[in-house]
Design a protein around this motif. Structure first.
Motif, PDB file in Angstrom:
ATOM      1  N   PHE A 271       0.826  -1.209   0.000  1.00  0.00           N
ATOM      2  CA  PHE A 271       0.000   0.000   0.000  1.00  0.00           C
ATOM      3  C   PHE A 271       0.862   1.260   0.000  1.00  0.00           C
ATOM      4  CE2 PHE A 271      -3.994  -2.109   0.623  1.00  0.00           C
ATOM      5  CZ  PHE A 271      -4.969  -1.137   0.370  1.00  0.00           C
ATOM      6  N   LEU A 272       1.897   1.287   0.823  1.00  0.00           N
ATOM      7  CA  LEU A 272       2.741   2.476   0.922  1.00  0.00           C
ATOM      8  C   LEU A 272       3.448   2.767  -0.400  1.00  0.00           C
ATOM      9  CD1 LEU A 272       4.273   2.025   4.493  1.00  0.00           C
ATOM     10  CD2 LEU A 272       2.461   3.592   3.784  1.00  0.00           C
ATOM     11  N   ILE A 273       3.887   1.729  -1.080  1.00  0.00           N
ATOM     12  CA  ILE A 273       4.487   1.920  -2.405  1.00  0.00           C
ATOM     13  C   ILE A 273       3.450   2.513  -3.363  1.00  0.00           C
ATOM     14  CG2 ILE A 273       5.451   0.731  -4.411  1.00  0.00           C
ATOM     15  CD1 ILE A 273       6.672  -1.302  -2.433  1.00  0.00           C
ATOM     16  N   GLY A 274       2.238   1.978  -3.298  1.00  0.00           N
ATOM     17  CA  GLY A 274       1.179   2.460  -4.184  1.00  0.00           C
ATOM     18  C   GLY A 274       0.806   3.908  -3.923  1.00  0.00           C
ATOM     19  N   TYR A 275       0.665   4.274  -2.665  1.00  0.00           N
ATOM     20  CA  TYR A 275       0.308   5.655  -2.351  1.00  0.00           C
ATOM     21  C   TYR A 275       1.447   6.621  -2.696  1.00  0.00           C
ATOM     22  CZ  TYR A 275      -4.296   5.061  -0.294  1.00  0.00           C
ATOM     23  OH  TYR A 275      -5.643   4.824  -0.121  1.00  0.00           O
ATOM     24  N   ALA A 276       2.695   6.190  -2.530  1.00  0.00           N
ATOM     25  CA  ALA A 276       3.819   7.027  -2.942  1.00  0.00           C
ATOM     26  C   ALA A 276       3.770   7.276  -4.451  1.00  0.00           C
ATOM     27  CB  ALA A 276       5.139   6.362  -2.550  1.00  0.00           C
ATOM     28  N   TRP A 277       3.408   6.242  -5.191  1.00  0.00           N
ATOM     29  CA  TRP A 277       3.287   6.372  -6.651  1.00  0.00           C
ATOM     30  C   TRP A 277       2.166   7.353  -7.004  1.00  0.00           C
ATOM     31  CZ3 TRP A 277       6.097   3.872 -10.593  1.00  0.00           C
ATOM     32  CH2 TRP A 277       5.583   4.057 -11.882  1.00  0.00           C
ATOM     33  N   LEU A 278       1.021   7.236  -6.347  1.00  0.00           N
ATOM     34  CA  LEU A 278      -0.107   8.126  -6.640  1.00  0.00           C
ATOM     35  C   LEU A 278       0.227   9.579  -6.304  1.00  0.00           C
ATOM     36  CD1 LEU A 278      -3.109   5.944  -5.410  1.00  0.00           C
ATOM     37  CD2 LEU A 278      -2.587   6.591  -7.765  1.00  0.00           C
ATOM     38  N   LEU A 279       0.933   9.792  -5.185  1.00  0.00           N
ATOM     39  CA  LEU A 279       1.350  11.149  -4.830  1.00  0.00           C
ATOM     40  C   LEU A 279       2.273  11.735  -5.901  1.00  0.00           C
ATOM     41  CD1 LEU A 279       1.948  10.728  -0.998  1.00  0.00           C
ATOM     42  CD2 LEU A 279       0.445  12.439  -2.052  1.00  0.00           C
ATOM     43  N   THR A 280       3.137  10.890  -6.433  1.00  0.00           N
ATOM     44  CA  THR A 280       4.045  11.336  -7.481  1.00  0.00           C
ATOM     45  C   THR A 280       3.291  11.712  -8.752  1.00  0.00           C
ATOM     46  OG1 THR A 280       5.777   9.880  -6.605  1.00  0.00           O
ATOM     47  CG2 THR A 280       6.055  10.673  -8.856  1.00  0.00           C
ATOM     48  N   MET A 281       2.153  11.022  -9.015  1.00  0.00           N
ATOM     49  CA  MET A 281       1.414  11.215 -10.267  1.00  0.00           C
ATOM     50  C   MET A 281       0.269  12.213 -10.171  1.00  0.00           C
ATOM     51  SD  MET A 281       2.658   9.639 -12.801  1.00  0.00           S
ATOM     52  CE  MET A 281       1.242  10.018 -13.843  1.00  0.00           C
ATOM     53  N   ALA A 282      -0.036  12.720  -8.983  1.00  0.00           N
ATOM     54  CA  ALA A 282      -1.223  13.566  -8.814  1.00  0.00           C
ATOM     55  C   ALA A 282      -1.194  14.801  -9.711  1.00  0.00           C
ATOM     56  CB  ALA A 282      -1.363  13.984  -7.343  1.00  0.00           C
ATOM     57  N   PHE A 283      -0.046  15.445  -9.842  1.00  0.00           N
ATOM     58  CA  PHE A 283       0.057  16.645 -10.683  1.00  0.00           C
ATOM     59  C   PHE A 283       0.404  16.307 -12.140  1.00  0.00           C
ATOM     60  CE2 PHE A 283       0.267  18.398  -6.465  1.00  0.00           C
ATOM     61  CZ  PHE A 283      -0.446  19.590  -6.576  1.00  0.00           C
ATOM     62  N   PRO A 284       1.337  15.381 -12.411  1.00  0.00           N
ATOM     63  CA  PRO A 284       1.611  15.027 -13.812  1.00  0.00           C
ATOM     64  C   PRO A 284       0.387  14.490 -14.563  1.00  0.00           C
ATOM     65  CG  PRO A 284       3.389  14.254 -12.408  1.00  0.00           C
ATOM     66  CD  PRO A 284       2.310  14.760 -11.491  1.00  0.00           C
ATOM     67  N   LEU A 285      -0.553  13.848 -13.865  1.00  0.00           N
ATOM     68  CA  LEU A 285      -1.741  13.310 -14.537  1.00  0.00           C
ATOM     69  C   LEU A 285      -2.447  14.390 -15.341  1.00  0.00           C
ATOM     70  CD1 LEU A 285      -3.995  11.239 -15.088  1.00  0.00           C
ATOM     71  CD2 LEU A 285      -5.000  11.906 -12.889  1.00  0.00           C
ATOM     72  N   PHE A 286      -2.771  15.499 -14.703  1.00  0.00           N
ATOM     73  CA  PHE A 286      -3.521  16.541 -15.393  1.00  0.00           C
ATOM     74  C   PHE A 286      -2.644  17.362 -16.333  1.00  0.00           C
ATOM     75  CE2 PHE A 286      -6.537  15.591 -12.011  1.00  0.00           C
ATOM     76  CZ  PHE A 286      -7.720  15.542 -12.745  1.00  0.00           C
ATOM     77  N   LEU A 287      -1.341  17.417 -16.054  1.00  0.00           N
ATOM     78  CA  LEU A 287      -0.448  18.061 -17.010  1.00  0.00           C
ATOM     79  C   LEU A 287      -0.472  17.321 -18.345  1.00  0.00           C
ATOM     80  CD1 LEU A 287       2.648  18.900 -14.756  1.00  0.00           C
ATOM     81  CD2 LEU A 287       0.902  20.487 -15.611  1.00  0.00           C
ATOM     82  N   LEU A 288      -0.517  15.993 -18.272  1.00  0.00           N
ATOM     83  CA  LEU A 288      -0.580  15.188 -19.498  1.00  0.00           C
ATOM     84  C   LEU A 288      -1.947  15.299 -20.164  1.00  0.00           C
ATOM     85  CD1 LEU A 288       1.343  12.038 -18.206  1.00  0.00           C
ATOM     86  CD2 LEU A 288       2.133  13.651 -19.939  1.00  0.00           C
ATOM     87  N   VAL A 289      -3.012  15.301 -19.363  1.00  0.00           N
ATOM     88  CA  VAL A 289      -4.359  15.440 -19.923  1.00  0.00           C
ATOM     89  C   VAL A 289      -4.500  16.778 -20.638  1.00  0.00           C
ATOM     90  CG1 VAL A 289      -6.811  15.675 -19.349  1.00  0.00           C
ATOM     91  CG2 VAL A 289      -5.440  13.888 -18.241  1.00  0.00           C
ATOM     92  N   ASN A 290      -3.962  17.838 -20.036  1.00  0.00           N
ATOM     93  CA  ASN A 290      -4.133  19.183 -20.572  1.00  0.00           C
ATOM     94  C   ASN A 290      -3.325  19.462 -21.836  1.00  0.00           C
ATOM     95  OD1 ASN A 290      -5.996  20.010 -18.623  1.00  0.00           O
ATOM     96  ND2 ASN A 290      -4.398  20.647 -17.201  1.00  0.00           N
ATOM     97  N   THR A 291      -2.472  18.517 -22.240  1.00  0.00           N
ATOM     98  CA  THR A 291      -1.767  18.696 -23.509  1.00  0.00           C
ATOM     99  C   THR A 291      -2.719  18.658 -24.695  1.00  0.00           C
ATOM    100  OG1 THR A 291      -1.308  16.320 -23.763  1.00  0.00           O
ATOM    101  CG2 THR A 291       0.344  17.656 -22.580  1.00  0.00           C
ATOM    102  N   GLY A 292      -3.892  18.028 -24.498  1.00  0.00           N
ATOM    103  CA  GLY A 292      -4.827  17.886 -25.607  1.00  0.00           C
ATOM    104  C   GLY A 292      -4.433  16.807 -26.591  1.00  0.00           C
ATOM    105  N   ASN A 293      -3.421  16.027 -26.230  1.00  0.00           N
ATOM    106  CA  ASN A 293      -2.957  14.928 -27.075  1.00  0.00           C
ATOM    107  C   ASN A 293      -3.480  13.623 -26.501  1.00  0.00           C
ATOM    108  OD1 ASN A 293      -1.040  12.680 -27.788  1.00  0.00           O
ATOM    109  ND2 ASN A 293      -0.139  14.304 -29.052  1.00  0.00           N
ATOM    110  N   ILE A 294      -4.161  12.842 -27.314  1.00  0.00           N
ATOM    111  CA  ILE A 294      -4.804  11.618 -26.814  1.00  0.00           C
ATOM    112  C   ILE A 294      -3.783  10.617 -26.302  1.00  0.00           C
ATOM    113  CG2 ILE A 294      -4.862  10.518 -29.088  1.00  0.00           C
ATOM    114  CD1 ILE A 294      -7.469  10.232 -26.240  1.00  0.00           C
ATOM    115  N   TRP A 295      -2.591  10.602 -26.899  1.00  0.00           N
ATOM    116  CA  TRP A 295      -1.566   9.652 -26.458  1.00  0.00           C
ATOM    117  C   TRP A 295      -1.003  10.055 -25.097  1.00  0.00           C
ATOM    118  CZ3 TRP A 295      -1.901   5.320 -28.822  1.00  0.00           C
ATOM    119  CH2 TRP A 295      -2.293   5.277 -30.153  1.00  0.00           C
TER     120      TRP A 295
END
Length: 473
Positions: A324-348
């Motif tokens: 669980f701790l590994i998983g939550y550390a991963w999610l914390l790392t991805m919380a901001f990059p997720l929307f940065l990637l979505v906001n590119t407007g590129n489907i890939w």
């Protein structure tokens, strides 16, 4: 602080199911939960794509979208009711009967949504009936997961509980994959354009009826949990399992719920339809094609499936907490990059963001069933795992899409949404650090004295006094 050990003279009730039985349990658990969550997720997808226009149109685009997401969340408020009812019956009459009942209830409610007239046809009665059917879905989902988790874990040998506990968890990404895939098929191939809003959206809901018949047949072929069989043979059922659970184990319920809340908040960014609605909004900053986004969600569901399965193996090797701790550390790392990637407007880039995010979701979901089962005593276990799960869903995912939409509307940026997710992941991390982790501990009623004393927050004098009262009872 001390943890009492099992009395050596008491026999340990461990599972000795044959491999064929194990495979049957795995197949039945995965099939049943896949059907249940397919039903649940097609509503979440429809909320972002359909119901804003067909059920809440008079409210306008933005308010209608918020109301549509609120209808997703309202079912979570009724999950505890389903958990209370299913927990009481599951601890009194058995796991299997409750699983069959919840599957039927979910299937009937979902099929009825597919037959429901729209606002243009019957006016305000349409959204009211929609919410009523969504509430029935919530009651069913509240009782479903606990039974499926216990059927899988209580049939499994101690050294493979982590893997066995992933079976009900795998039904979630599979249900999401199936739901997103069917919607993508309808929007992109069978009913593109206006035909989808006219009638194509109904097909995924009506398909549920066939899936429920299949799932019902499979579930009825599985034997009752060996732990409950032992409880029944020894006539050790608790007359009021929910009351006993809250009297002696309420701190455990709260912390277990918070453990799940972080994962559920993250999961409902995708499964709850927020990212789908946000990235396909023609008036928004992304403006991607609806079918392409659904295919991206489908791809991320496949990653979630693999990560969930891997988490089961990992939790058997290194423990539930560390996974669980590994998983939550991963999610914390991805919380901001997720929307940065979505906001590119590129489907890939959107697909990449969702897929990377899904790895953390799998790591914080795969070991949950086995960890929950090892926390609660046998004769209140169904109630314990079901209620903890339902409360965690309310605290985490119930209104996550609604909160995200409100934050986006108020601030105009997805940074607020990422901050909200980070807070939820930190809460889940804290809960994981507090909970005890004892993989392989006895699950049978034969170790009831040891199980009754097993709880969280044992350093509290007030809780130790409560434990002593419990022993005297």
């Amino acid at each position: 602080m001390s943890v009492l050990q099992p009395t050596p003279t008491v026999a340990v009730a461990e599972t000795s199911a044959k491999p064929v039985s194990q495979r049957r349990v795995a197949f039945a658990t995965i099939a049943g939960t896949t059907v249940e969550w397919y039903d649940f997720f097609i509503y979440a997808q429809a909320a972002g794509l359909v119901f804003t226009h067909l059920m809440f149109e008079p409210a306008g685009q933005q308010v209608g979208l918020i109301l549509s997401f609120a209808s997703v969340g309202i079912s979570f408020l009724f999950r505890p009711l389903g958990a209370f009812l299913a927990g009481h019956l599951g601890d009194r009459v058995g796991r299997r009967a409750v699983l069959v009942a919840t599957l039927i209830l979910m299937g009937v409610a979902t099929t009825m949504i597919g037959l429901l007239p729209t606002y243009a046809t019957i006016g305000v009665a349409a959204p009211l009936l929609l919410v009523l059917l969504r509430i029935l879905q919530g009651i069913s989902a509240g009782g479903e997961w606990g039974g499926a988790a216990l059927m899988a874990v209580e049939h499994a040998p101690a050294h493979r509980r982590g893997l066995a506990g992933t079976y009900p968890q795998l039904g979630v990404p599979l249900g999401m994959l199936l739901a997103a895939g069917v919607f993508a098929l309808m929007t992109g191939v069978i009913t593109p354009g206006d035909a989808f809003l006219e009638w194509g959206w109904r097909v995924p809901f009506l398909l549920s009826f066939v899936l429920v018949l299949i799932g019902h047949f499979i579930r009825r072929s599985v034997d009752e949990s060996p732990v409950f069989q032992e409880i029944a043979e020894r006539k050790e059922q608790t007359s009021a399992p929910v009351a006993k659970l809250f009297r002696f184990h309420w701190p455990l319920i709260i912390v277990s719920a918070l453990l799940f809340a972080g994962n559920n908040a993250g999961g409902y960014m995708t499964t709850g339809g927020f990212i789908t609605a946000y990235s396909t909004n023609p008036e928004g900053p992304v403006g991607l094609d609806r079918t392409e986004v659904l295919l991206a969600v489908t791809a991320s569901a496949a990653v979630w499936f693999v990560a969930t399965l891997a988490a089961g193996f990992l939790s058997d090797a290194i423990g539930r907490r560390k996974t669980f701790l590994i998983g939550y550390a991963w999610l914390l790392t991805m919380a901001f990059p997720l929307f940065l990637l979505v906001n590119t407007g590129n489907i890939w880039m959107l697909t990449l963001g969702l897929s990377l995010f899904a790895i953390g979701l799998g790591l914080t979901y795969g070991p949950q069933a086995s960890w929950y089962a090892e926390l609660f005593p046998a004769n209140v276990r169904f109630s314990g795992v079901s209620i903890s799960y339902a409360l965690g869903a309310i605290l985490g995912g119930a209104f996550a899409p609604l909160i995200a939409q409100a934050l986006l509307s108020a601030t105009g940026t997805t940074l607020a949404v990422s901050t909200y997710l980070s807070i939820m992941f930190l809460i889940g991390t804290a809960a994981a650090l507090v909970l005890q982790d004892k993989p392989g501990r006895p699950l049978g009623i034969g170790e009831q004295e040891e199980q009754e004393k097993y709880a969280v927050l044992r350093t509290s004098p007030r809780y130790q006094k409560r434990e002593q009262e419990m022993v005297e009872v």
